[in-house]
Design a protein around this motif. Structure first.
Motif, PDB file in Angstrom:
ATOM      1  N   GLN A 220       5.957  -5.724 -10.764  1.00 49.15           N
ATOM      2  CA  GLN A 220       6.888  -6.571  -9.751  1.00 49.15           C
ATOM      3  C   GLN A 220       7.146  -5.476  -8.265  1.00 49.15           C
ATOM      4  O   GLN A 220       6.757  -6.241  -6.915  1.00 49.15           O
ATOM      5  CB  GLN A 220       8.204  -7.291 -10.065  1.00 49.15           C
ATOM      6  CG  GLN A 220       7.505  -8.549 -11.340  1.00 49.15           C
ATOM      7  CD  GLN A 220       8.873  -9.204 -11.213  1.00 49.15           C
ATOM      8  OE1 GLN A 220      10.334  -8.524 -11.111  1.00 49.15           O
ATOM      9  NE2 GLN A 220       8.780  -9.938 -12.592  1.00 49.15           N
ATOM     10  N   CYS A 221       7.404  -4.869  -9.077  1.00 50.79           N
ATOM     11  CA  CYS A 221       7.738  -3.566  -7.831  1.00 50.79           C
ATOM     12  C   CYS A 221       6.433  -3.175  -6.379  1.00 50.79           C
ATOM     13  O   CYS A 221       6.570  -3.736  -5.454  1.00 50.79           O
ATOM     14  CB  CYS A 221       8.713  -2.495  -8.076  1.00 50.79           C
ATOM     15  SG  CYS A 221      10.289  -2.981  -8.350  1.00 50.79           S
ATOM     16  N   ALA A 222       5.307  -3.097  -7.618  1.00 52.99           N
ATOM     17  CA  ALA A 222       4.115  -2.567  -6.829  1.00 52.99           C
ATOM     18  C   ALA A 222       3.727  -3.121  -6.498  1.00 52.99           C
ATOM     19  O   ALA A 222       3.156  -3.506  -4.971  1.00 52.99           O
ATOM     20  CB  ALA A 222       3.626  -2.165  -8.601  1.00 52.99           C
ATOM     21  N   SER A 223       3.483  -5.031  -6.562  1.00 56.73           N
ATOM     22  CA  SER A 223       3.165  -5.775  -6.349  1.00 56.73           C
ATOM     23  C   SER A 223       4.350  -5.916  -4.768  1.00 56.73           C
ATOM     24  O   SER A 223       3.246  -6.359  -3.865  1.00 56.73           O
ATOM     25  CB  SER A 223       3.624  -7.496  -6.773  1.00 56.73           C
ATOM     26  OG  SER A 223       2.676  -7.316  -7.838  1.00 56.73           O
ATOM     27  N   THR A 224       5.382  -6.002  -4.871  1.00 54.56           N
ATOM     28  CA  THR A 224       6.114  -6.533  -3.643  1.00 54.56           C
ATOM     29  C   THR A 224       5.251  -5.019  -2.183  1.00 54.56           C
ATOM     30  O   THR A 224       4.514  -5.727  -1.190  1.00 54.56           O
ATOM     31  CB  THR A 224       7.623  -6.273  -3.850  1.00 54.56           C
ATOM     32  OG1 THR A 224       7.077  -7.063  -4.864  1.00 54.56           O
ATOM     33  CG2 THR A 224       8.188  -6.717  -3.139  1.00 54.56           C
ATOM     34  N   VAL A 225       5.841  -4.118  -2.671  1.00 52.50           N
ATOM     35  CA  VAL A 225       5.002  -3.069  -2.151  1.00 52.50           C
ATOM     36  C   VAL A 225       3.323  -3.217  -1.250  1.00 52.50           C
ATOM     37  O   VAL A 225       3.193  -3.305  -0.035  1.00 52.50           O
ATOM     38  CB  VAL A 225       4.956  -1.647  -2.642  1.00 52.50           C
ATOM     39  CG1 VAL A 225       4.408  -0.504  -1.127  1.00 52.50           C
ATOM     40  CG2 VAL A 225       6.449  -0.690  -2.233  1.00 52.50           C
ATOM     41  N   GLY A 226       2.795  -3.165  -2.841  1.00 49.49           N
ATOM     42  CA  GLY A 226       1.598  -3.779  -2.107  1.00 49.49           C
ATOM     43  C   GLY A 226       0.536  -5.151  -1.449  1.00 49.49           C
ATOM     44  O   GLY A 226       0.246  -4.707  -0.391  1.00 49.49           O
ATOM     45  N   ILE A 227       1.725  -6.612  -0.957  1.00 48.37           N
ATOM     46  CA  ILE A 227       1.876  -7.185  -0.329  1.00 48.37           C
ATOM     47  C   ILE A 227       2.051  -6.696   1.099  1.00 48.37           C
ATOM     48  O   ILE A 227       2.021  -7.498   2.076  1.00 48.37           O
ATOM     49  CB  ILE A 227       2.232  -7.749  -0.754  1.00 48.37           C
ATOM     50  CG1 ILE A 227       1.869  -8.763  -2.104  1.00 48.37           C
ATOM     51  CG2 ILE A 227       2.835  -9.659   0.776  1.00 48.37           C
ATOM     52  CD1 ILE A 227       2.383  -9.810  -3.154  1.00 48.37           C
ATOM     53  N   VAL A 228       3.829  -6.406   0.745  1.00 54.70           N
ATOM     54  CA  VAL A 228       4.010  -5.735   2.578  1.00 54.70           C
ATOM     55  C   VAL A 228       3.208  -4.611   3.078  1.00 54.70           C
ATOM     56  O   VAL A 228       2.718  -5.128   4.363  1.00 54.70           O
ATOM     57  CB  VAL A 228       4.914  -5.101   2.002  1.00 54.70           C
ATOM     58  CG1 VAL A 228       6.024  -4.877   3.376  1.00 54.70           C
ATOM     59  CG2 VAL A 228       6.336  -6.191   1.319  1.00 54.70           C
ATOM     60  N   ILE A 229       2.980  -3.830   2.546  1.00 50.56           N
ATOM     61  CA  ILE A 229       1.764  -2.609   3.337  1.00 50.56           C
ATOM     62  C   ILE A 229       0.773  -3.277   3.217  1.00 50.56           C
ATOM     63  O   ILE A 229      -0.398  -2.847   4.770  1.00 50.56           O
ATOM     64  CB  ILE A 229       1.040  -1.796   2.170  1.00 50.56           C
ATOM     65  CG1 ILE A 229       2.430  -0.594   2.039  1.00 50.56           C
ATOM     66  CG2 ILE A 229       0.082  -0.390   2.636  1.00 50.56           C
ATOM     67  CD1 ILE A 229       2.958   0.422   1.066  1.00 50.56           C
ATOM     68  N   GLY A 230      -0.686  -4.798   2.749  1.00 46.80           N
ATOM     69  CA  GLY A 230      -1.099  -5.087   3.243  1.00 46.80           C
ATOM     70  C   GLY A 230      -1.037  -6.458   4.495  1.00 46.80           C
ATOM     71  O   GLY A 230      -1.930  -5.884   5.844  1.00 46.80           O
ATOM     72  N   TRP A 231       0.544  -6.677   4.291  1.00 46.61           N
ATOM     73  CA  TRP A 231       0.585  -7.756   5.749  1.00 46.61           C
ATOM     74  C   TRP A 231       0.585  -6.376   6.698  1.00 46.61           C
ATOM     75  O   TRP A 231       0.123  -6.695   8.073  1.00 46.61           O
ATOM     76  CB  TRP A 231       1.179  -8.472   5.287  1.00 46.61           C
ATOM     77  CG  TRP A 231       1.837  -9.046   6.959  1.00 46.61           C
ATOM     78  CD1 TRP A 231       3.423  -9.994   7.055  1.00 46.61           C
ATOM     79  CD2 TRP A 231       0.868 -10.818   6.825  1.00 46.61           C
ATOM     80  NE1 TRP A 231       2.754 -10.618   8.328  1.00 46.61           N
ATOM     81  CE2 TRP A 231       1.570 -11.711   8.153  1.00 46.61           C
ATOM     82  CE3 TRP A 231      -0.698 -10.470   7.479  1.00 46.61           C
ATOM     83  CZ2 TRP A 231       0.377 -12.446   8.934  1.00 46.61           C
ATOM     84  CZ3 TRP A 231      -1.394 -11.787   7.437  1.00 46.61           C
ATOM     85  CH2 TRP A 231      -0.704 -12.499   8.574  1.00 46.61           C
ATOM     86  N   ILE A 232       1.170  -5.645   6.601  1.00 43.43           N
ATOM     87  CA  ILE A 232       1.279  -5.332   8.281  1.00 43.43           C
ATOM     88  C   ILE A 232      -0.081  -4.056   8.596  1.00 43.43           C
ATOM     89  O   ILE A 232      -0.228  -4.140   9.757  1.00 43.43           O
ATOM     90  CB  ILE A 232       2.285  -3.490   7.473  1.00 43.43           C
ATOM     91  CG1 ILE A 232       4.194  -4.674   7.471  1.00 43.43           C
ATOM     92  CG2 ILE A 232       2.690  -2.679   8.627  1.00 43.43           C
ATOM     93  CD1 ILE A 232       5.617  -3.296   6.474  1.00 43.43           C
ATOM     94  N   SER A 233      -1.072  -3.624   7.765  1.00 42.22           N
ATOM     95  CA  SER A 233      -2.228  -3.498   8.340  1.00 42.22           C
ATOM     96  C   SER A 233      -2.426  -4.511   8.971  1.00 42.22           C
ATOM     97  O   SER A 233      -3.302  -3.996   9.741  1.00 42.22           O
ATOM     98  CB  SER A 233      -2.720  -3.067   6.914  1.00 42.22           C
ATOM     99  OG  SER A 233      -1.611  -1.905   6.385  1.00 42.22           O
ATOM    100  N   ILE A 234      -2.925  -5.934   8.574  1.00 43.14           N
ATOM    101  CA  ILE A 234      -3.877  -6.560   8.824  1.00 43.14           C
ATOM    102  C   ILE A 234      -2.918  -6.622  10.011  1.00 43.14           C
ATOM    103  O   ILE A 234      -3.836  -7.456  11.044  1.00 43.14           O
ATOM    104  CB  ILE A 234      -4.075  -7.703   7.701  1.00 43.14           C
ATOM    105  CG1 ILE A 234      -4.445  -7.568   6.868  1.00 43.14           C
ATOM    106  CG2 ILE A 234      -4.027  -9.056   8.210  1.00 43.14           C
ATOM    107  CD1 ILE A 234      -4.568  -8.583   5.854  1.00 43.14           C
TER     108      ILE A 234
END
Length: 335
Positions: A220-234
């Motif tokens: 869950q923590c890894a998914s949250t970090v991945g989503i946050v980084i992904g949306w910030i990058s986009i």
């Protein structure tokens, strides 16, 4: 050196007995010539109290205020903004972009500032100003930067944590003109308010579903970090390379709160499960099977000691003192 001149006009609100009146205050006729252009300098303030959009959007927002007659607003809309007047003076074929947001180049002081008395000083005029040649082929904005005139405003690079210094009105104009000249205006990725709200709802809801799908905390923590980084990058690459900005703060905060709620409920559930397990093991701590289980878990060793301390020395029926626990089962204990 002769050049084209753009003069500043301002929307001013006057209080009359009949109510408020919005009128356009133009420059003195003494300064107006046939070749001069006039543009308005009023910037709309956003919800955060800062300037983000061009002055050309001010009449649109003014039209939404019902107290002004539509015929009056129609007259005000005929005037271009100051940044448009300057760019049109340089490029007569200029077409106003659909984007409404200024792309600020930096904090206060990004553009070169020369004090007015430097220009009037003969020594400066004849040396580094080269008798005016210094200003050749440059756009020169004349405006006030003195603190006493209070012409200072908030902007993306002003009145913030990293850039506490406010920005003068003339430098905001410089940023607006530079944005139009270099075709760097910023537009909303989703301009419609309802569509933007629906997009945020789907983004947050989909992210919450993906986070909840996994039962393991680390996933869950890894998914949250991945989503946050992904949306910030986009959002970052859309802003840098396409001049589009998408909502970032609101969805990221909502995703973080959703993740924290899942982590909190998961931790609380795990805590309750461990407490229930500890109570069950403590009750049958004398059982050989339970003791075997406890012996393999370092954090459960205290259960054996607690059980013995609670049992040994206890009187049964007022006659029999327990000196040792011999064994325990599902229905009884033997002392």
């Amino acid at each position: 050196y002769p050049g084209k001149v753009a003069l500043a006009a301002e929307y001013a609100e006057a209080e009359l007995h009949q109510g408020s009146l919005m009128q356009l205050v133009q420059p003195e006729r003494l300064f107006q010539t046939e070749s001069s252009a006039i543009g308005t300098i009023n910037f709309p303030l956003e919800a955060d109290g800062k300037v983000h959009r061009f002055a050309s959007t001010f009449p649109k927002l003014l039209a939404q205020r019902a107290q002004y007659p539509q015929e009056t607003l129609a007259e005000l809309k005929d005037f271009p903004s100051f940044e448009e007047a300057v760019v049109k003076a340089i490029n007569p074929g200029f077409v106003r972009p659909q984007a409404e947001y200024i792309n600020f180049y930096g904090p206060a002081g990004t553009f070169e500032q020369i004090s007015f008395w430097h220009v009037l000083d003969p020594e400066n005029w004849n040396t580094y100003l080269q008798q005016g040649k210094y200003f050749k082929d440059k756009i020169v904005l004349i405006g006030a930067t003195a603190a006493s005139l209070q012409d200072f405003h908030g902007a993306p690079f002003a009145k913030s944590w990293l850039y506490p210094q406010p920005m003068s009105g003339v430098e905001i104009q410089a940023n607006a003109i530079a944005t139009l000249l270099n075709n760097r205006a910023i537009a909303e990725g989703i301009p419609n308010t309802h569509a933007r709200s629906l997009f945020i709802l789907l983004l947050v809801g989909g992210s919450a579903f993906l986070i909840k799908k996994s039962k393991r905390t680390i996933i869950q923590c890894a998914s949250t970090v991945g989503i946050v980084i992904g949306w910030i990058s986009i959002s970052y690459f859309s802003f840098i390379y396409s001049g589009l900005y998408f909502p970032v703060a609101v969805p990221l905060v909502a995703i973080a709160l959703a993740s924290c709620s899942y982590l909190g409920t998961g931790a609380a559930s795990e805590r309750l499960r461990k407490m229930s397990l500890h109570r069950s093991l403590e009750r049958y701590a004398a059982s050989p099977i339970v003791q075997e289980i406890i012996s393999q878990q370092d954090d459960l060793q205290y259960l054996l000691e607690q059980r013995e301390l609670a049992t040994i020395g206890k009187l049964i029926g007022g006659r029999y003192k327990i000196v040792k626990v011999l064994g325990a089962g599902g229905f009884s204990e033997t002392y």
